[in-house]
Motif scaffolding. Structure first.
Motif, mmCIF file in Angstrom:
data_model
loop_
_atom_site.group_PDB
_atom_site.id
_atom_site.type_symbol
_atom_site.label_atom_id
_atom_site.label_comp_id
_atom_site.label_asym_id
_atom_site.label_seq_id
_atom_site.Cartn_x
_atom_site.Cartn_y
_atom_site.Cartn_z
ATOM 1 N N ASN A 359 13.161 -17.662 -17.133
ATOM 2 C CA ASN A 359 12.756 -19.064 -17.245
ATOM 3 C C ASN A 359 12.896 -19.770 -15.902
ATOM 4 O O ASN A 359 12.010 -20.534 -15.491
ATOM 5 N N LEU A 360 13.982 -19.486 -15.203
ATOM 6 C CA LEU A 360 14.171 -20.042 -13.860
ATOM 7 C C LEU A 360 13.068 -19.566 -12.933
ATOM 8 O O LEU A 360 12.507 -20.359 -12.158
ATOM 9 N N GLY A 361 12.729 -18.286 -13.021
ATOM 10 C CA GLY A 361 11.663 -17.755 -12.172
ATOM 11 C C GLY A 361 10.347 -18.463 -12.379
ATOM 12 O O GLY A 361 9.624 -18.762 -11.423
ATOM 13 N N ALA A 362 10.009 -18.755 -13.630
ATOM 14 C CA ALA A 362 8.752 -19.457 -13.930
ATOM 15 C C ALA A 362 8.727 -20.841 -13.303
ATOM 16 O O ALA A 362 7.715 -21.260 -12.724
ATOM 17 N N HIS A 363 9.843 -21.552 -13.383
ATOM 18 C CA HIS A 363 9.884 -22.912 -12.833
ATOM 19 C C HIS A 363 9.838 -22.900 -11.302
ATOM 20 O O HIS A 363 9.213 -23.780 -10.694
ATOM 21 N N ASP A 384 31.519 -21.660 -16.944
ATOM 22 C CA ASP A 384 30.728 -20.644 -16.233
ATOM 23 C C ASP A 384 31.636 -19.567 -15.646
ATOM 24 O O ASP A 384 32.616 -19.867 -14.942
ATOM 25 N N ALA A 385 31.296 -18.318 -15.902
ATOM 26 C CA ALA A 385 32.040 -17.197 -15.320
ATOM 27 C C ALA A 385 31.530 -16.918 -13.909
ATOM 28 O O ALA A 385 30.342 -17.110 -13.614
ATOM 29 N N ASP A 386 32.411 -16.468 -13.017
ATOM 30 C CA ASP A 386 32.008 -16.151 -11.646
ATOM 31 C C ASP A 386 30.910 -15.087 -11.626
ATOM 32 O O ASP A 386 29.999 -15.144 -10.795
ATOM 33 N N SER A 387 31.002 -14.119 -12.536
ATOM 34 C CA SER A 387 29.987 -13.056 -12.587
ATOM 35 C C SER A 387 28.615 -13.630 -12.953
ATOM 36 O O SER A 387 27.583 -13.167 -12.453
ATOM 37 N N GLU A 388 28.606 -14.647 -13.812
ATOM 38 C CA GLU A 388 27.347 -15.279 -14.205
ATOM 39 C C GLU A 388 26.752 -16.070 -13.044
ATOM 40 O O GLU A 388 25.537 -16.017 -12.784
ATOM 41 N N LEU A 389 27.590 -16.792 -12.342
ATOM 42 C CA LEU A 389 27.120 -17.566 -11.188
ATOM 43 C C LEU A 389 26.548 -16.637 -10.116
ATOM 44 O O LEU A 389 25.501 -16.928 -9.523
ATOM 45 N N LYS A 390 27.235 -15.520 -9.884
ATOM 46 C CA LYS A 390 26.761 -14.569 -8.870
ATOM 47 C C LYS A 390 25.407 -13.980 -9.272
ATOM 48 O O LYS A 390 24.528 -13.783 -8.416
ATOM 49 N N LEU A 391 25.220 -13.720 -10.540
ATOM 50 C CA LEU A 391 23.948 -13.160 -11.000
ATOM 51 C C LEU A 391 22.794 -14.103 -10.681
ATOM 52 O O LEU A 391 21.729 -13.676 -10.198
ATOM 53 N N VAL A 392 22.992 -15.399 -10.919
ATOM 54 C CA VAL A 392 21.933 -16.374 -10.649
ATOM 55 C C VAL A 392 21.714 -16.529 -9.148
ATOM 56 O O VAL A 392 20.571 -16.608 -8.680
ATOM 57 N N GLU A 393 22.779 -16.557 -8.397
ATOM 58 C CA GLU A 393 22.652 -16.667 -6.941
ATOM 59 C C GLU A 393 21.889 -15.469 -6.371
ATOM 60 O O GLU A 393 21.010 -15.636 -5.505
ATOM 61 N N ASP A 394 22.208 -14.280 -6.844
ATOM 62 C CA ASP A 394 21.516 -13.074 -6.379
ATOM 63 C C ASP A 394 20.038 -13.105 -6.771
ATOM 64 O O ASP A 394 19.171 -12.682 -5.986
ATOM 65 N N LYS A 399 14.369 -13.898 -4.892
ATOM 66 C CA LYS A 399 13.139 -14.699 -4.925
ATOM 67 C C LYS A 399 12.888 -15.396 -3.588
ATOM 68 O O LYS A 399 11.889 -16.108 -3.439
ATOM 69 N N ASP A 400 13.811 -15.205 -2.636
ATOM 70 C CA ASP A 400 13.741 -15.849 -1.322
ATOM 71 C C ASP A 400 13.749 -17.370 -1.456
ATOM 72 O O ASP A 400 12.999 -18.080 -0.787
ATOM 73 N N VAL A 401 14.588 -17.858 -2.364
ATOM 74 C CA VAL A 401 14.723 -19.288 -2.606
ATOM 75 C C VAL A 401 16.158 -19.703 -2.324
ATOM 76 O O VAL A 401 17.108 -19.033 -2.748
#
Length: 558
Positions: A359-363, A384-394, A399-401
């Protein structure tokens, strides 16, 4: 941590004349509503018209959970953070609607340590703009029924009156009503209905009008219904456009308030984004661009609704050129888009997060289609878990964003310094104001514009139309209403028109069930799915928690 209202009540506010002075606005040009609120009239706009314009930043979001994802909180926090890094910034927001304040969300002026104050005033009656819009809307309704009662010289077809009454409250019982009951003295019975004030065309007109002259012209162009020959009947034919404008003489002026850290905020207008165009007024945004180096504004719900309308409607009419987009995402909303029930969003769930992150990718991709650079702001929650935050950051790095972890709710401006620096760096590196362009030509046929939005923004395969919508499009085209932008009314919970299709739906068709014209605002409204223009209250409304004691102290507002 204190509640939002406790934080707001302990804020040290500056007198609004001091906030204005920091923007080089003379006290003589302020219309005071107490010590901490003021309206800015034409004198201010005239005084700043020759100043250079700042950079326009839009804050939008992914598809949200029912509670919202802190888009306004991030907007406010970013404005505060800009001040902390030495930048002159101003925020431009919508005014809260009493419907959702008393309904699901409670207060709507930011949250935690990133709020606009005085919070109680803003969320309740503020400067009376909503009441003025309601009154102007209902004056036109009264004029319609009075005209029919007094002989109906315009030959209005009572079966084809499209104008509805309004109320700034969630009240499902008013969606469909019958007026004129009780005999001859009460007029002619006919079907009618109410919409929430923020869905009224008057609200859209106020937010798109350049000045009083433009406001009156737009009010006069409102189509209230059709006569016996199928011709549109407009508000100016009922001779009430001037009186409606009179009721809006103060509401047309932007409101100046401040954040918890005394950052200036222009708060003006508030159309919903799922049933209207979802942006604050053109006047406030243009004024903000003259008053500061950075004007940070937001548009309602996800980028598929608010941002699309901001770019394709507001920017088109206001000749605005945004520099970039801040896209707000939360771990909980991404898990929600991955199929996690609301009650379980606080639990760590990497698999659901991986599923919902599309969903984030689409936006991200949608915002880039407008030629604008994007910075993703992860609005951090305590669960928010640190592992979850890292997943989104990665994911964002893949996506080079650019991505920033935003903690403005808990820390105020200090929690948004990284975001503020990245926003400034992004604009300096790749200002999108030169490459920005809407995604469709407003002169295209109605169906082609709807298809462009459905395919390019929602990711739909196609669009289908009910027989009713087909007939309405043919009629609007024949009447010359086909060469204006389209405002899509759609659920905020999905990229599709089905709120249950979460994540990034594929192989779906958008169904348009009704098409209306808002001739004064200057757009055609296409209604999809089951979206309602008058919301209802939930099983346990936010109003149930609210109270005021003998000393006037408010509790439970948020």
């Amino acid at each position: 941590m204190k509640t939002d209202i406790e934080i707001a009540q302990s804020a040290v506010m500056k007198p609004i004349k001091e906030v204005a002075a920091a923007l080089n606005i003379s006290e003589d040009h302020l219309e005071f509503y107490g010590k901490y609120k003021a309206k800015l009239g034409q004198e201010v706009q005239a005084a700043v018209k020759d100043r250079p314009e700042g950079k326009l930043i839009l804050v939008t979001a992914i598809n949200p959970t029912p509670a919202g994802e802190g888009k306004t909180t991030t907007t406010v926090g970013l404005g505060q953070a800009m001040a902390q890094i030495g930048k002159k910034a101003i925020i431009a927001l919508r005014e809260p609607s009493m419907g959702p304040v008393m309904g699901v969300k409670g207060g709507a002026a930011g949250g935690g340590y990133a709020q606009v104050v005085p919070m109680e005033d803003i969320n309740l009656h503020f400067t009376g703009d909503m009441h003025a819009i309601t009154a102007a809307n209902n004056l036109l309704s009264a004029a319609i029924d009075n005209h029919i009662h007094q002989g109906n010289a315009l030959r209005l077809d009572a079966r084809r009156i499209t104008w509805k009454r309004c109320l700034d409250m969630n009240d499902r019982a008013l969606r469909q009503v019958v007026v004129g009951l009780g005999g001859k003295v009460n007029g002619f019975p006919r079907e009618d209905g109410f919409m929430i004030t923020v869905a009224s065309e008057i609200m859209a007109i106020l937010c798109l009008a350049d000045d009083m002259e433009d406001l009156k012209a737009r009010l006069g162009r409102i189509v209230v219904g059709y006569n016996m020959d199928g011709e549109p009947v407009r508000a100016d034919q009922l001779e009430v456009a001037g009186a409606m404008a009179l009721l809006l003489k103060d509401a047309i002026k932007p409101n100046l308030v401040q954040t918890l850290e005394n950052t200036p905020c222009l708060m003006h207008g508030g159309p919903f984004a799922n049933i209207a165009h979802g942006c604050n007024s053109v006047q406030a945004t243009k004024l903000g661009l003259k008053l500061a180096d950075y004007c940070i504004t937001e548009a309602g719900f996800g980028s598929d609704l608010g941002a699309e309308k901001f770019f394709d409607i507001k920017c088109r009419y206001g000749d605005l050129k945004p520099s970039m987009v801040v896209l707000v995402a939360t771990i909980r909303a991404l898990k929600y888009n991955g199929g996690v029930p609301k009650a379980e969003l606080a639990e760590e769930n990497l698999e659901a997060l991986k599923k919902g992150i599309v969903n984030l990718g689409a936006h991200i991709e949608n915002m880039q289609k407008y030629g604008l650079p994007v910075v993703v702001a992860i609005n951090r929650f305590g669960t928010d878990a640190d592992s979850e935050l890292k997943l989104v950051e990665d994911y964002c790095k893949e996506k080079d964003v650019t991505v920033s972890l935003c903690e403005v709710f808990a820390k105020g401006g200090a929690g948004g310094i990284d975001l503020a620096n990245k926003v400034v760096e992004t604009i300096e590196k790749a200002d999108g104001s030169e490459s920005f362009a809407p995604i469709y030509d407003e002169k295209l046929p109605i169906k082609e514009k709807i298809l462009a939005i459905a395919q390019k923004i929602y990711g739909a395969n196609d669009v289908s139309y009910t027989a009713k919508a087909e007939n309405e499009i043919k009629q609007l085209t024949a009447l010359g209403f086909d060469k204006i932008p389209v405002c899509m009314a759609k659920t905020q919970y999905s990229l599709s028109d089905n709120p249950k299709l979460l994540g990034r739906p594929e192989n779906f068709t958008i169904t348009v069930r009704e098409v209306r014209v808002s001739a004064g605002a200057g757009f055609v409204v296409a209604l999809t799915g089951d979206v309602m223009t008058m919301p209802g209250l939930p099983a346990v409304p936010a109003a149930n928690r609210m109270d005021i004691d003998e000393n006037g102290t408010i509790t439970g507002l948020f």
